[in-house]
Scaffold this motif. Structure first.
Motif, short mmCIF file in Angstrom:
data_model
loop_
_atom_site.label_atom_id
_atom_site.label_comp_id
_atom_site.label_asym_id
_atom_site.label_seq_id
_atom_site.Cartn_x
_atom_site.Cartn_y
_atom_site.Cartn_z
N GLU A 180 0.83 -1.20 0.00
CA GLU A 180 0.00 0.00 0.00
C GLU A 180 0.87 1.25 0.00
O GLU A 180 1.85 1.32 0.75
CB GLU A 180 -0.90 -0.02 1.24
CG GLU A 180 -2.32 0.36 0.89
CD GLU A 180 -3.24 0.26 2.10
OE1 GLU A 180 -3.32 -0.84 2.68
OE2 GLU A 180 -3.85 1.28 2.45
N THR A 193 0.53 5.44 0.35
CA THR A 193 -0.41 6.52 0.66
C THR A 193 0.21 7.90 0.46
O THR A 193 -0.49 8.89 0.43
CB THR A 193 -0.91 6.41 2.11
OG1 THR A 193 0.22 6.36 2.97
CG2 THR A 193 -1.76 5.17 2.31
N THR A 208 -6.40 1.80 -7.27
CA THR A 208 -7.03 2.36 -6.07
C THR A 208 -8.03 1.33 -5.53
O THR A 208 -8.49 0.45 -6.26
CB THR A 208 -7.81 3.65 -6.40
OG1 THR A 208 -8.81 3.33 -7.36
CG2 THR A 208 -6.91 4.72 -6.98
N GLN A 217 -1.40 -0.77 -4.08
CA GLN A 217 -2.66 -0.05 -3.89
C GLN A 217 -2.34 1.40 -3.54
O GLN A 217 -1.55 1.68 -2.65
CB GLN A 217 -3.50 -0.69 -2.79
CG GLN A 217 -4.84 0.03 -2.65
CD GLN A 217 -5.81 -0.74 -1.76
OE1 GLN A 217 -5.85 -1.97 -1.77
NE2 GLN A 217 -6.59 -0.01 -0.98
N THR A 253 -3.75 5.76 -3.37
CA THR A 253 -4.90 6.60 -3.02
C THR A 253 -5.42 7.30 -4.27
O THR A 253 -4.75 7.35 -5.30
CB THR A 253 -4.46 7.67 -2.01
OG1 THR A 253 -3.47 8.49 -2.65
CG2 THR A 253 -3.88 7.06 -0.75
N ASP A 254 -6.62 7.86 -4.16
CA ASP A 254 -7.20 8.61 -5.28
C ASP A 254 -6.31 9.79 -5.68
O ASP A 254 -6.19 10.12 -6.85
CB ASP A 254 -8.59 9.14 -4.92
CG ASP A 254 -9.60 7.99 -4.80
OD1 ASP A 254 -9.27 6.87 -5.24
OD2 ASP A 254 -10.70 8.21 -4.27
N SER A 255 -5.70 10.43 -4.68
CA SER A 255 -4.92 11.61 -5.06
C SER A 255 -3.62 11.20 -5.76
O SER A 255 -3.15 11.92 -6.64
CB SER A 255 -4.67 12.52 -3.85
OG SER A 255 -3.79 11.90 -2.97
#
Lengths: 256, 256
Positions: free
Chosen positions: A4, A6, A55, A74, A76-78
């Motif tokens: 992940e 972020t 995402t 994975q 984030t949207d941003s």
């Protein structure tokens, strides 16, 4: 085995973002597919995938297989917004190894080939490759001065056709000369009413069609090397056809 | 009689900038042409020009007539950047009156007509009109749900063809029904191998061709109204053709 990420300042994210530039692609030896349609095409074609990036949201909208032998990330949207050049990214990406500079020998190829002479607009280039694919062409040769086909806008317009036919960077003089030596027709195209009308030359299995630059057309020295130069009569008041439209009409007309 | 404007907060500049939106165009009853090619086409076509807007620099690169019966405005480079949606504007613009909502009667028109059913992409719409012009079509009908054709990207891709053929906003059901009543062929298009092959239906003077939405194709209720629905066989592995490419192939094939 999903990692992940972020933070948009993560080194991987920075590297992926650099794939929007030719320099970044060359340095890292890969390019970025944006959107489920392209990723799906790459998987189906067993393209040399290096990473899958998605995402949480995008996983619900796709049937992304979870057993590919590559790392999954994975994001984030941003971060997805940062990687994409579209206003509303689908949130699914993949990196693919750049093909080896291929040593395809024009003396040995078969089928129909599209040669691009200094075509510049990324949307046109992508549409040209997609249309060549639909017309059953074997490959597309990008002459010197034709824009890079791993840039985002070309990839979007190509819709995965790079996985269906051969793409070659080469000197068009060499390829035209080779086809002519093999007695295969090479059709140039020009906006010249004294050229041959495009629907009067028959249909072919093995041949090449050359399309030129949006503003200037084909280079004169290449026009002089072809077997015939073709013209699509303009019946109305438009000055010319868009290069991809002209190529579509010619490819579907010429291909047996 | 040239008025000079140097402030980007000038009211005229603000109004011109609003012509990038449909709301602004409707409210002011005009639209903006950006670039010498489009302005030249408008002058040649005696389009209802309202204002000529140019930078000092652009005057050196064009042969803009100085005797048109409209106000001339000289603007700065930074105002030009504000008015344009392209990264490097040529610095020459004109405003043109929006055409009156026209009451063209489908029972009376002649020639070849292109009907657009919910086509969305501005570049595609502009290219479709430009190609219809080149193929000698009489007009283009924009069905309900087809994007506005006075937006900057459409204008750029149309290359002035709006001055060469008739553009109509109308209900396609009415137009198809009218053509059928007059026994004029109306060809739909669909990605369906059971449709008729496009090069097996002959050539026509008076007819209509309907092209559908990029993702979904034509609406089913319109497909049911046509005389025949046409299919372009895909010979390679591409899933489909771009709508403007397909239309180009069909228009040049069908038009006598």
């Amino acid at each position: 085995m999903i990692q992940e990420i972020t933070s948009a300042t993560n080194q991987r994210v920075k590297d992926w973002a650099k794939l929007q530039t030719k320099r970044g692609r060359c340095k890292q030896g890969k390019y970025l597919l944006d959107g489920w349609h392209l990723v799906k095409e790459a998987i189906a074609a067993q393209a040399p995938l290096l990473e899958i990036i998605f995402t949480a949201e995008s996983k619900h909208h796709t049937d992304l297989p979870d057993d590919l032998d590559v790392p999954y990330f994975q994001i984030t949207d941003s971060i997805a917004k940062k990687l994409s050049t579209t206003p509303s990214p689908q949130g699914i990406f993949a990196t693919v190894a750049l093909p080896e500079p291929n040593a395809i020998n024009p003396d040995e190829v078969q089928g129909a080939w599209l040669f691009l002479d200094q075509v510049q607009d990324p949307g046109n280039i992508g549409t040209l490759v997609r249309t060549a694919d639909a017309a059953g062409f074997a490959g597309v040769v990008f002459g010197n001065g034709t824009a890079d086909y791993h840039q985002p806008k070309v990839l979007r317009a190509m819709q995965g056709s790079q996985f269906h036919l051969q793409l070659v960077d080469a000197d068009l003089t060499d390829w035209i000369t080779s086809f002519r030596k093999r007695a295969l027709p090479v059709f140039g195209s020009e906006l010249n009413e004294e050229a041959k009308q495009y629907d009067q030359v028959g249909k072919y299995q093995d041949f090449a069609l050359v399309m030129g630059n949006e503003g200037n057309g084909m280079q004169a020295d290449l026009l002089a090397l072809t077997s015939d130069n073709l013209y699509i009569p303009i019946k109305g008041y438009a000055e010319s056809l868009n290069v991809a439209i002209a190529a579509g009409i010619l490819m579907f007309q010429l291909r047996a």
